[in-house]
Scaffold this active site. Structure first.
Site, PDB file in Angstrom:
ATOM      1  CG  ASP A  29       6.896   0.483   2.694  1.00  0.00           C
ATOM      2  OD1 ASP A  29       5.868  -0.195   2.868  1.00  0.00           O
ATOM      3  OD2 ASP A  29       7.549   0.992   3.631  1.00  0.00           O
ATOM      4  CB  ILE A  30       8.274   5.493   4.177  1.00  0.00           C
ATOM      5  CG1 ILE A  30       9.027   6.785   4.439  1.00  0.00           C
ATOM      6  CG2 ILE A  30       7.897   4.780   5.455  1.00  0.00           C
ATOM      7  CD1 ILE A  30       8.205   7.823   5.179  1.00  0.00           C
ATOM      8  CD  GLN A  88      -4.735  -3.917   7.704  1.00  0.00           C
ATOM      9  OE1 GLN A  88      -5.381  -4.925   7.968  1.00  0.00           O
ATOM     10  NE2 GLN A  88      -5.220  -2.938   6.942  1.00  0.00           N
ATOM     11  CG  HIS A  94      -1.315  -1.528   2.469  1.00  0.00           C
ATOM     12  ND1 HIS A  94      -2.087  -1.232   3.572  1.00  0.00           N
ATOM     13  CD2 HIS A  94      -0.211  -2.156   2.940  1.00  0.00           C
ATOM     14  CE1 HIS A  94      -1.475  -1.662   4.661  1.00  0.00           C
ATOM     15  NE2 HIS A  94      -0.330  -2.225   4.309  1.00  0.00           N
TER      16      HIS A  94
HETATM   17  P1  5GP Z   1       1.297  -2.882   6.878  1.00  0.00           P
HETATM   18  O1  5GP Z   1       2.178  -3.194   8.053  1.00  0.00           O
HETATM   19  O2  5GP Z   1       0.071  -2.115   7.306  1.00  0.00           O
HETATM   20  O3  5GP Z   1       0.992  -4.059   6.014  1.00  0.00           O
HETATM   21  O4  5GP Z   1       2.148  -1.938   5.949  1.00  0.00           O
HETATM   22  C1  5GP Z   1       2.213  -0.559   6.097  1.00  0.00           C
HETATM   23  C2  5GP Z   1       3.397  -0.081   5.298  1.00  0.00           C
HETATM   24  O5  5GP Z   1       3.278   1.319   5.109  1.00  0.00           O
HETATM   25  C3  5GP Z   1       4.741  -0.308   6.001  1.00  0.00           C
HETATM   26  O6  5GP Z   1       5.568  -1.108   5.173  1.00  0.00           O
HETATM   27  C4  5GP Z   1       5.296   1.101   6.188  1.00  0.00           C
HETATM   28  O7  5GP Z   1       6.690   1.166   5.984  1.00  0.00           O
HETATM   29  C5  5GP Z   1       4.532   1.905   5.155  1.00  0.00           C
HETATM   30  N1  5GP Z   1       4.315   3.303   5.501  1.00  0.00           N
HETATM   31  C6  5GP Z   1       3.842   3.777   6.680  1.00  0.00           C
HETATM   32  N2  5GP Z   1       3.730   5.114   6.634  1.00  0.00           N
HETATM   33  C7  5GP Z   1       4.164   5.499   5.399  1.00  0.00           C
HETATM   34  C8  5GP Z   1       4.286   6.772   4.764  1.00  0.00           C
HETATM   35  O8  5GP Z   1       3.980   7.827   5.300  1.00  0.00           O
HETATM   36  N3  5GP Z   1       4.758   6.774   3.487  1.00  0.00           N
HETATM   37  C9  5GP Z   1       5.097   5.615   2.838  1.00  0.00           C
HETATM   38  N4  5GP Z   1       5.558   5.744   1.592  1.00  0.00           N
HETATM   39  N5  5GP Z   1       4.980   4.404   3.411  1.00  0.00           N
HETATM   40  C10 5GP Z   1       4.532   4.348   4.671  1.00  0.00           C
END
Ligand code: 5GP
Ligand code: ZN
Length: 111
Positions: A29-30, A88, A94
């Protein structure tokens, strides 16, 4: 148009890969929330948990265990945010794998 994780699958956006097979990919994760924070995705685009075909999950579970082995993790937490109000932000299914190899993860209140 491809979503951000589809672009990562295609290599159009760079990522730090942990491991992959023909169907799944694990990458860091970034914006990590723990010492280890990896995202595990199917290479095929599914919007979210409840719109993903059931047969994906047994294969994904197997892959998740391989990721843990690759990272040498015995203890870890898996999180999937299903929908906007659950947190999300990226609408490509994911699973977050988070871990603290040197100690205990907290279990915070979320509201
Ligand atoms: P969600 O909030 O949808 O469950 O999680 C999305 C995750 O994707 C977040 O933890 C965010 O930091 C990660 N993320 C978003 N854009 C990128 C990216 O371009 N590269 C990586 N490695 N992680 C990302
Ligand atoms: Zn996608």
């Amino acid at each position: 148009m491809d979503c951000i994780f589809c672009k990562i699958v295609k290599g159009e956006i760079p990522s730090k890969k942990v491991t992959e097979n023909d169907k799944f990919l694990a990458f860091y994760d970034i914006n990590p929330i723990a010492p280890v924070h990896v995202l595990i995705i199917p290479k095929e685009h599914f919007e979210k948990f409840d719109s993903t075909p059931d047969e994906i999950f047994p294969q994904m579970a197997e892959f998740i265990k391989e990721v843990a082995k690759t990272l040498n993790l015995s203890d870890y937490r898996l999180i999937t945010n299903n929908g906007k109000n659950a947190g999300q932000e990226v609408f490509h299914l994911h699973v977050h794998m988070v871990a603290n190899p040197d100690g205990k993860l907290k279990w915070p209140k979320l509201v």
